[in-house]
Design a protein around this motif. Structure first.
Motif, PDB file in Angstrom:
ATOM      1  N   HIS A  78       2.032 -43.971   8.930  1.00 56.71           N
ATOM      2  CA  HIS A  78       3.453 -43.751   8.618  1.00 56.71           C
ATOM      3  C   HIS A  78       4.233 -45.061   8.720  1.00 56.71           C
ATOM      4  N   ILE A  79       4.065 -45.756   9.813  1.00 60.04           N
ATOM      5  CA  ILE A  79       4.836 -46.984   9.997  1.00 60.04           C
ATOM      6  C   ILE A  79       4.255 -48.134   9.176  1.00 60.04           C
ATOM      7  N   VAL A  80       2.951 -48.139   8.989  1.00 56.14           N
ATOM      8  CA  VAL A  80       2.347 -49.248   8.234  1.00 56.14           C
ATOM      9  C   VAL A  80       2.802 -49.212   6.776  1.00 56.14           C
ATOM     10  N   PHE A  81       2.937 -48.036   6.209  1.00 57.75           N
ATOM     11  CA  PHE A  81       3.389 -47.970   4.810  1.00 57.75           C
ATOM     12  C   PHE A  81       4.875 -48.315   4.685  1.00 57.75           C
ATOM     13  N   ALA A  82       5.544 -48.493   5.807  1.00 56.75           N
ATOM     14  CA  ALA A  82       6.909 -49.027   5.745  1.00 56.75           C
ATOM     15  C   ALA A  82       6.903 -50.541   5.551  1.00 56.75           C
ATOM     16  N   ILE A  83       5.754 -51.168   5.755  1.00 57.67           N
ATOM     17  CA  ILE A  83       5.662 -52.609   5.516  1.00 57.67           C
ATOM     18  C   ILE A  83       5.552 -52.826   4.010  1.00 57.67           C
ATOM     19  N   PRO A  84       6.500 -53.529   3.435  1.00 50.82           N
ATOM     20  CA  PRO A  84       6.449 -53.729   1.990  1.00 50.82           C
ATOM     21  C   PRO A  84       5.114 -54.329   1.549  1.00 50.82           C
ATOM     22  N   ALA A  85       4.637 -53.899   0.394  1.00 56.54           N
ATOM     23  CA  ALA A  85       3.414 -54.415  -0.246  1.00 56.54           C
ATOM     24  C   ALA A  85       2.135 -53.745   0.220  1.00 56.54           C
ATOM     25  N   THR A  86       2.231 -52.805   1.182  1.00 58.37           N
ATOM     26  CA  THR A  86       1.030 -52.104   1.630  1.00 58.37           C
ATOM     27  C   THR A  86       0.586 -51.076   0.586  1.00 58.37           C
ATOM     28  N   LYS A  87      -0.692 -51.121   0.229  1.00 57.98           N
ATOM     29  CA  LYS A  87      -1.203 -50.191  -0.794  1.00 57.98           C
ATOM     30  C   LYS A  87      -2.242 -49.228  -0.249  1.00 57.98           C
ATOM     31  N   GLY A  88      -2.805 -49.537   0.910  1.00 60.81           N
ATOM     32  CA  GLY A  88      -3.827 -48.643   1.432  1.00 60.81           C
ATOM     33  C   GLY A  88      -4.085 -48.916   2.892  1.00 60.81           C
ATOM     34  N   ILE A  89      -4.673 -47.926   3.549  1.00 56.90           N
ATOM     35  CA  ILE A  89      -5.056 -48.086   4.953  1.00 56.90           C
ATOM     36  C   ILE A  89      -6.325 -47.291   5.186  1.00 56.90           C
ATOM     37  N   GLU A  90      -7.177 -47.840   6.017  1.00 58.67           N
ATOM     38  CA  GLU A  90      -8.394 -47.107   6.363  1.00 58.67           C
ATOM     39  C   GLU A  90      -8.736 -47.371   7.821  1.00 58.67           C
ATOM     40  N   PHE A  91      -9.207 -46.327   8.482  1.00 61.63           N
ATOM     41  CA  PHE A  91      -9.534 -46.401   9.909  1.00 61.63           C
ATOM     42  C   PHE A  91     -11.042 -46.404  10.081  1.00 61.63           C
ATOM     43  N   GLY A  92     -11.523 -47.254  10.956  1.00 62.48           N
ATOM     44  CA  GLY A  92     -12.964 -47.307  11.242  1.00 62.48           C
ATOM     45  C   GLY A  92     -13.737 -47.557   9.971  1.00 62.48           C
ATOM     46  N   SER A  93     -14.687 -46.688   9.708  1.00 62.36           N
ATOM     47  CA  SER A  93     -15.509 -46.845   8.503  1.00 62.36           C
ATOM     48  C   SER A  93     -14.677 -46.722   7.229  1.00 62.36           C
ATOM     49  N   GLY A  94     -13.583 -46.026   7.273  1.00 58.72           N
ATOM     50  CA  GLY A  94     -12.660 -45.930   6.151  1.00 58.72           C
ATOM     51  C   GLY A  94     -13.297 -45.405   4.880  1.00 58.72           C
ATOM     52  N   PHE A  95     -13.025 -46.080   3.773  1.00 62.92           N
ATOM     53  CA  PHE A  95     -13.546 -45.601   2.489  1.00 62.92           C
ATOM     54  C   PHE A  95     -15.069 -45.622   2.434  1.00 62.92           C
ATOM     55  N   PRO A 144      -8.156 -32.939   8.898  1.00 60.22           N
ATOM     56  CA  PRO A 144      -9.332 -33.424   9.606  1.00 60.22           C
ATOM     57  C   PRO A 144     -10.322 -34.105   8.651  1.00 60.22           C
ATOM     58  N   ALA A 145     -10.963 -35.156   9.131  1.00 60.51           N
ATOM     59  CA  ALA A 145     -12.008 -35.894   8.405  1.00 60.51           C
ATOM     60  C   ALA A 145     -11.479 -36.976   7.476  1.00 60.51           C
ATOM     61  N   THR A 146     -10.168 -37.128   7.376  1.00 56.17           N
ATOM     62  CA  THR A 146      -9.618 -38.185   6.523  1.00 56.17           C
ATOM     63  C   THR A 146      -9.768 -39.546   7.214  1.00 56.17           C
ATOM     64  N   LYS A 147     -10.317 -40.508   6.494  1.00 53.88           N
ATOM     65  CA  LYS A 147     -10.526 -41.845   7.071  1.00 53.88           C
ATOM     66  C   LYS A 147      -9.712 -42.932   6.381  1.00 53.88           C
ATOM     67  N   GLY A 148      -9.175 -42.645   5.206  1.00 55.40           N
ATOM     68  CA  GLY A 148      -8.419 -43.676   4.514  1.00 55.40           C
ATOM     69  C   GLY A 148      -7.590 -43.087   3.396  1.00 55.40           C
ATOM     70  N   ILE A 149      -6.602 -43.847   2.984  1.00 58.33           N
ATOM     71  CA  ILE A 149      -5.771 -43.433   1.859  1.00 58.33           C
ATOM     72  C   ILE A 149      -5.313 -44.688   1.134  1.00 58.33           C
ATOM     73  N   GLU A 150      -5.275 -44.592  -0.178  1.00 56.80           N
ATOM     74  CA  GLU A 150      -4.777 -45.732  -0.954  1.00 56.80           C
ATOM     75  C   GLU A 150      -3.967 -45.208  -2.130  1.00 56.80           C
TER      76      GLU A 150
END
Lengths: 326, 326, 326, 326
Positions: C204-221, D210-216
């Motif tokens: 939520h807060i990271v997408f408030a940073i201008p220019a952010t297009k994606g985020i992934e946690f741990g293994s992510g995508f 649940p199970a979501t790891k990333g979004i772009e």
């Protein structure tokens, strides 16, 4: 915390003797004509200086540092600050040692473990309502068509207010009062049932005004003495006008198209020139305290414009919420 | 909207004559012993049936459908529902045509454009406070060490309450009353300055209780008649005890360690057997209305437990907020 | 709107070429050592001036105008402002006529009906993240024991970052990058299930940073390409350490005691020196646009400290919420 | 906590093997046609039973117990519950002793000190998304004119999805996938700058799945490899259409009138038939764990309708907020 409102959201900040007090307004619609000058009339009404008010004379000059461009609100947050210019530099630590009766000195010391800004009441000071008045002037522009007007009804239980003030000032004492607020032009349907009722919203923000001890809508406490046959307001026109207004303009928490009426009880200013007893926290003994300095003999004198501001803020928020659901 | 609280957050739902009423509690700490039986004492106190209350006798059986496991709260949201079993099936559309004075019938029709559940007041019904009482019973467990107790002080301005009720019932009328709530055991430091003051929080939720017309803390409206030298409570012990309690246990919005005291004004039940005038929205004429059916002659009789619940919910929320900042 | 957080609540304000940008922090516990100097290290890291960043050199001097007394936070709201000193006075109305591709010019004009401050992006400017960085420096003090560290992993898909920047600058173009953030020392149990999950709060807060297009946690995508037998992190110690960290330190939305790891994708700066096509809103024709002025060739270079700040703010809020329920 | 949204506010509740799961929706406008039948299509899409999904076949019958009258929403809170009918009664305490890798078993035990409902994951179960799907079906009605559609793009990194599922099922393993969501018909101007950006709102609720790891969004992580000249979308029509859609329909956090496009990474189901290592909390030893029972081999198969629901809820909330400020 220090925010109020869901969509027209104000956040107050500052301390009586710190660098500044001020307010942030998040959620003001774009396109409202606004300049510092628009705030001056209400700020002047709040100002001290009249008989019965503190001689401290701050400039109370608002500075809008964000959210306004080309003379209009932009839709971005509006921040208004008031630099504190007239603070008297001295040692205030006696407020920690000898907490003033009726003030927040004692609770602040306990709650913030001594880290609070204790100078002149710090963040608990009535000076923080400056921001509220500024935001209220903006909120009044938002609730277009609604006229909000507050006035002092009585002081010390009497309506010969000037005389009471004279007596109180002479006695180095202070006195409470009752302020009534009325809003006309409110359409049917503002407010939401239960927790966003007009009464809930208004009372929530009104009790943020220092010295408020009570609030009653329409018939208020008198309703407790009445019968239903006497209290019920007969609906007499298709647009909801009622023959009487015991409801104070609200049914089920929702504005009913009649005048909004409520009254608040303001306690006497806690700072008085009369000697009082209080605990000396260092000696552990109850001792005599004489408060020096500048104080309002009757803070209720300055409440009407603050009450109008609080009401306007609450109504602006309810208006915006209502628009969302239409 | 229908939620209250920042951390101990309740959401009420349901309609008087719909399938159910209930409440969701989000933010109840894990590990609190809880079963339906724990709610019954307070629910019974709210129950109608005594002289002056409606003969409608719902079972008022709470069903906890989430958030409790092995006899304890789990930390997940608690949902409690009450099935409406004793609704009388009939045509209620006359409430739309002839809105009852003092009720939300008219504003609901306008606000929701006829989509509201108008049966028996629908979502505006006092029956929705059932959920509040259930949540209050849980909140009381959270504010451990604090004892909250409300009682009826007067009815129709008199303290011979039984006699007043007899008179009012005989007259097919209704009557208002004053309820006082006290909380002992509150430590110093609950509440936050300004918008999360104890008074703001309590008044916000208290005005969600249908029929509330006013609230006053400590000296309340009497403060407006007093002088500061008379009103200020002298601090006399290191733990903040004061010689008097005009503050009602609160300074600067923060609990000061003394007893929390406030009173609320409850208006007379709007539904009365006496003939009244109201607008017939079909004919456009003001006509006589006689309300039939089951009603409370004095709803204030049933308010104390609801007021305790509201107070407990507000205090539980402030307690949790306070814990966060310690 | 412009606020984030339930208990550690930040509100940003200001415009790129207005009087100031800043932040208000409501809910900072009392007693944290704080002075402007404590903010300078992080503010310096955010500063432009290095190769690939804009030559605009604001002083970026924070001024704390409320909430701090005697070198410590007081528990009252903290307001920090940055006066804009280096704004170039010129006519920016071409941003309205010819909205820059990739910027908010077009949507701002539509949404705010021309009332937005369009100078240099106004409230949409990355300059507003100054306040975020200042608040982040404070939040880092709150999440004691947790070390948050972000770094640029790649630019334009390559790790020879200097070389990429040289190429891009030479081409008057811009380029994107990936920034990774890690937090160590996080105990088990921060975050709440579902909507206050660690991932929900941070994203939520990271997408408030201008220019952010994606985020992934741990293994992510990469998780989307894996099997469960490969992805599951075996728990190997009583304090919850796992043999791998595909979870990125979070299970069920709750911190699991392992390192918190996530990455964000930052798009290339939208302002470039290369000619582009855009609509001329006056002529209605698509025309060539060449943007002049000072720009970052790679805004990702300046993101790490902003990302750390955002993370610290989100974690501070979750920490406080968690303390409430303990 | 368990609520999302400012004006269209959903609160989820319930446990996998408790009495029920469900949702409360506060802030649904009055007058929307609604019956249980309207929810069935989406609920059926979420249902398990296809190849690769759990054989557990709940009836998943929604029961609307408040907020609907005469086939329409009333404006009062809507509560929808799903009774759990197909729970298998057995001892689940082994989930406490041997927390399953990738699940919330361990963190729940630590966070809630053993009071959590650990049966089948309790409140952390994906079953809680049932309520989300029901609320999503309602939210879709609110965002009139907007068509939201999600589909599975790949599984295990491959697009021959059926074949991957066969392999994984045969191996008693699980596999992740990527789901894409698109929304057409979104006008210009939804979303607010910074913390209520479209991306902030959507990512916040999406990570509650649940199970979501990333979004772009739009170009997403690919943006990090691109140059500005390549990434910028040229505006080519007066209503804001762009020649490409790397922005994914959002500039500065605000919808720009083009298609909203984003993708989410779903990890492999944590419960697998393959033997894994985990800590035995009683013995303190790492031991082999074989999970029995009913599981999805690929939870990503069931995500599209949940993702649509989450998106619809976030957009409905932004729509209502936007209406307030117009």
């Amino acid at each position: 915390m220090n925010s109020f409102g869901r969509l027209f959201r104000v956040t107050i900040f500052g301390e009586s003797h710190g660098a500044s007090v001020g307010i942030n307004i998040d959620g003001c619609p774009a396109g409202i004509a606004l300049a510092e000058a628009d705030l001056m009339a209400d700020l002047a009404r709040r100002k001290s200086g009249a008989k019965g008010t503190t001689p401290r004379s701050e400039e109370d000059m608002p500075e809008i540092i964000s959210g306004v461009f080309n003379g209009h609100t932009t839709g971005a947050p509006i921040t208004i600050i008031f630099r504190n210019t007239n603070t008297i530099s001295k040692d205030y630590s006696n407020l920690v040692t000898s907490p003033r009766p009726g003030h927040a000195d004692y609770v602040a010391q306990e709650k913030y473990k001594g880290y609070q800004d204790y100078r002149g009441g710090g963040h608990f000071s009535g000076r923080v309502t400056l921001g509220l008045v500024a935001a209220g002037a903006i909120a009044k522009k938002i609730v277009e068509g609604v006229t909000i007007s507050a006035k002092l009804l009585s002081v010390g239980g009497r309506t010969d207010i000037d005389a009471v003030i004279d007596e109180v000032v002479a006695a180095h004492d202070s006195v409470g009062g009752v302020v009534e607020c009325r809003a006309t032009g409110l359409p049917v349907g503002w407010g939401e049932p239960f927790f966003d009722s007009v009464e809930s919203a208004i009372s929530h923000i009104v009790f943020a005004i220092p010295a408020t001890k009570g609030i009653e809508f329409g018939s208020g406490f008198a309703a407790a003495t009445m019968r239903g046959s006497e209290h019920n307001d007969a609906i007499i026109t298709p647009d909801g006008r009622t023959s009487s207004n015991n409801a104070g303009g609200i049914n089920g928490g929702i504005s009913n198209g009649n005048e909004l009426v409520f009254r608040v009880a303001i306690k006497p200013t806690s700072s008085i020139g009369v000697a009082q007893q209080t605990l000396n926290r260092e000696t552990g003994q109850v001792e005599e305290l004489v408060i020096k300095g500048r104080h309002d003999a009757c803070i209720a004198l300055r409440v009407p414009v603050v009450l109008e501001a609080a009401t306007a803020i609450a109504l602006a928020d309810l208006l915006l919420v209502g628009k969302a659901y239409r």
